[in-house]
Motif scaffolding. Structure first.
Motif, mmCIF file in Angstrom:
data_model
loop_
_atom_site.group_PDB
_atom_site.id
_atom_site.type_symbol
_atom_site.label_atom_id
_atom_site.label_comp_id
_atom_site.label_asym_id
_atom_site.label_seq_id
_atom_site.Cartn_x
_atom_site.Cartn_y
_atom_site.Cartn_z
ATOM 1 N N PRO A 1 1.221 -1.351 0.008
ATOM 2 C CA PRO A 1 -0.097 -0.650 -0.301
ATOM 3 C C PRO A 1 0.727 1.124 -0.036
ATOM 4 O O PRO A 1 1.515 0.994 0.770
ATOM 5 N N VAL A 2 0.459 2.300 -0.877
ATOM 6 C CA VAL A 2 1.131 3.074 -0.785
ATOM 7 C C VAL A 2 0.425 4.861 -0.339
ATOM 8 O O VAL A 2 1.072 5.854 -0.848
ATOM 9 N N GLY A 3 -0.721 4.086 -0.393
ATOM 10 C CA GLY A 3 -1.327 5.780 0.337
ATOM 11 C C GLY A 3 -2.831 5.781 -0.023
ATOM 12 O O GLY A 3 -3.370 4.125 -0.095
ATOM 13 N N ILE A 4 -3.717 6.356 0.429
ATOM 14 C CA ILE A 4 -5.377 6.072 0.582
ATOM 15 C C ILE A 4 -5.869 7.640 -0.448
ATOM 16 O O ILE A 4 -5.086 8.184 -0.850
ATOM 17 N N ARG A 5 -6.970 7.173 -0.718
ATOM 18 C CA ARG A 5 -7.690 7.985 -1.465
ATOM 19 C C ARG A 5 -9.255 8.540 -0.492
ATOM 20 O O ARG A 5 -9.566 7.558 -0.372
ATOM 21 N N GLY A 6 -9.838 9.745 -0.561
ATOM 22 C CA GLY A 6 -10.641 10.160 -0.443
ATOM 23 C C GLY A 6 -10.858 10.031 1.691
ATOM 24 O O GLY A 6 -9.511 10.336 2.320
ATOM 25 N N GLY A 7 -11.935 9.323 2.319
ATOM 26 C CA GLY A 7 -11.916 9.172 3.827
ATOM 27 C C GLY A 7 -12.208 10.852 4.437
ATOM 28 O O GLY A 7 -12.017 11.958 3.864
ATOM 29 N N SER A 8 -12.127 10.514 5.814
ATOM 30 C CA SER A 8 -12.801 12.241 6.047
ATOM 31 C C SER A 8 -11.725 12.327 6.632
ATOM 32 O O SER A 8 -10.007 12.594 6.481
ATOM 33 N N ASP A 9 -11.389 14.118 7.185
ATOM 34 C CA ASP A 9 -9.842 14.479 7.622
ATOM 35 C C ASP A 9 -9.367 13.388 8.825
ATOM 36 O O ASP A 9 -8.687 13.476 9.162
ATOM 37 N N ALA A 10 -10.203 12.931 9.667
ATOM 38 C CA ALA A 10 -9.520 11.793 10.694
ATOM 39 C C ALA A 10 -8.457 11.063 10.350
ATOM 40 O O ALA A 10 -7.873 10.559 10.547
ATOM 41 N N MET A 11 -9.341 10.306 9.554
ATOM 42 C CA MET A 11 -9.325 9.216 8.450
ATOM 43 C C MET A 11 -7.578 9.100 7.813
ATOM 44 O O MET A 11 -6.576 8.828 8.486
ATOM 45 N N VAL A 12 -7.708 10.690 7.470
ATOM 46 C CA VAL A 12 -7.057 11.333 5.960
ATOM 47 C C VAL A 12 -5.285 11.247 7.619
ATOM 48 O O VAL A 12 -4.603 11.188 7.203
ATOM 49 N N GLU A 13 -5.805 12.461 8.212
ATOM 50 C CA GLU A 13 -5.014 12.189 9.239
ATOM 51 C C GLU A 13 -4.118 10.865 10.242
ATOM 52 O O GLU A 13 -2.664 10.799 10.158
ATOM 53 N N ASN A 14 -5.277 9.779 10.255
ATOM 54 C CA ASN A 14 -4.399 8.749 11.172
ATOM 55 C C ASN A 14 -3.471 7.555 10.269
ATOM 56 O O ASN A 14 -2.317 7.224 10.055
ATOM 57 N N ALA A 15 -3.997 7.778 7.994
ATOM 58 C CA ALA A 15 -3.567 6.717 7.817
ATOM 59 C C ALA A 15 -1.670 7.396 7.422
ATOM 60 O O ALA A 15 -1.286 7.036 7.144
ATOM 61 N N PHE A 16 -2.233 9.264 7.315
ATOM 62 C CA PHE A 16 -0.646 9.657 7.498
ATOM 63 C C PHE A 16 0.151 9.523 8.133
ATOM 64 O O PHE A 16 2.003 9.035 8.018
ATOM 65 N N THR A 17 -0.111 9.607 9.420
ATOM 66 C CA THR A 17 0.398 9.144 10.450
ATOM 67 C C THR A 17 1.243 7.430 10.609
ATOM 68 O O THR A 17 2.012 7.068 10.702
ATOM 69 N N ALA A 18 0.437 7.096 10.011
ATOM 70 C CA ALA A 18 0.244 5.518 9.584
ATOM 71 C C ALA A 18 1.440 5.268 8.421
ATOM 72 O O ALA A 18 2.343 4.365 8.268
ATOM 73 N N GLY A 19 1.622 5.862 7.371
ATOM 74 C CA GLY A 19 2.704 6.004 6.779
ATOM 75 C C GLY A 19 1.903 5.644 5.277
ATOM 76 O O GLY A 19 2.629 5.365 4.065
ATOM 77 N N LEU A 20 0.201 6.022 5.597
ATOM 78 C CA LEU A 20 0.013 7.205 4.138
ATOM 79 C C LEU A 20 -0.781 8.069 3.605
ATOM 80 O O LEU A 20 -1.155 8.026 4.282
#
Length: 245
Positions: free
Chosen positions: A84-103
């Motif tokens: 996995p190299v990144g995410i698409r879409g999602g709420s602000d909270a999801m985006v923040e949590n994903a970035f913290t995890a490395g996505l």
């Protein structure tokens, strides 16, 4: 002080724009056990195809209050050799949590304006009819490892496509020879795109993100036959015989 030429020669990298085709895993809901089991079944259909495959995790179908564990998702994917190299879409909270995890976030689909909003907006000038973009024609064999992309148009190949080669097009793909590599049509989301070939031996067929792998294709009575592939109800890839007579 070094001269500009010397400084340029000592640079350790150059930043360049490029285009890559990435598969997406669209999360409908998240359960670690269900996600792991389904991904394992999918990968086992074609282990070599999914080996180290980069994927984007799409969150656009998840409810805003969903709380997927992104570190867990990464661990499950990597245990199955999917990257996995990144995410698409999602709420602000999801985006923040994903970035913290490395996505990192790769953005989201911009919704079209509603009909009501469109009616109340100021008048717009008449749309200009887009100019015709000629199809890209390839008259030489496409070798393993080669990637050919027809941007904003269709792709026509008049020679064999080897295993390990990749054809990409925003429009249709026509192969008037054996197709043994991968063919991805409608990669900009065009669900009306089709794939035509006169000898189906492909590793993968994909239209607007919906795909079939070699394992599925080989079980079809149309394997090594002339076929066309299209989407049914814009969501299911279907094969049908293609008469070239």
């Amino acid at each position: 002080m070094s001269s500009p030429a010397t400084s340029k020669a000592s640079d350790c990298f150059r930043l360049k724009g490029s285009m890559f085709t990435l598969s997406m895993i669209e999360l409908i809901h998240y359960s670690a056990i269900e996600f792991s089991n389904q991904l394992s079944r999918t990968v086992n259909q074609a282990p070599r195809f999914f080996q180290q495959m980069p994927v984007v995790i799409s969150l656009e179908h998840l409810a805003d209050d969903s709380t997927p564990d992104f570190k867990e998702i990464i661990e499950i994917c990597r245990s199955l050799k999917v990257n996995p190299v990144g995410i698409r879409g999602g709420s602000d909270a999801m985006v923040e949590n994903a970035f913290t995890a490395g996505l990192p976030s790769m953005g989201s689909v911009t919704p079209s304006p509603s009909p009501q909003r469109a009616q109340t907006s100021s008048p717009q000038p008449a749309a200009v009819e887009p100019s015709l973009v000629p199809a890209r024609i390839i008259d030489r064999p496409v070798r393993s490892g080669q990637q050919i992309y027809a941007r904003n148009t269709s792709l026509i190949v008049l020679a064999p496509v080897s295993a390990g080669a990749e054809l990409l097009a925003d429009g249709d793909i026509h192969v008037y020879a054996p197709l043994r590599g991968r063919a991805l049509a409608g990669i900009n989301g065009n669900t009306q795109a089709r794939i035509f070939c006169n000898a189906l031996e492909a590793e993968l067929l994909s239209i607007a993100g919906q795909y079939k792998l070699s394992e599925d294709l080989q079980h079809s009575e149309l394997w090594k036959q002339s076929v066309q592939a299209m989407l049914e109800d814009e969501s299911k890839l279907q094969l049908s015989p293609l008469s070239l007579s």
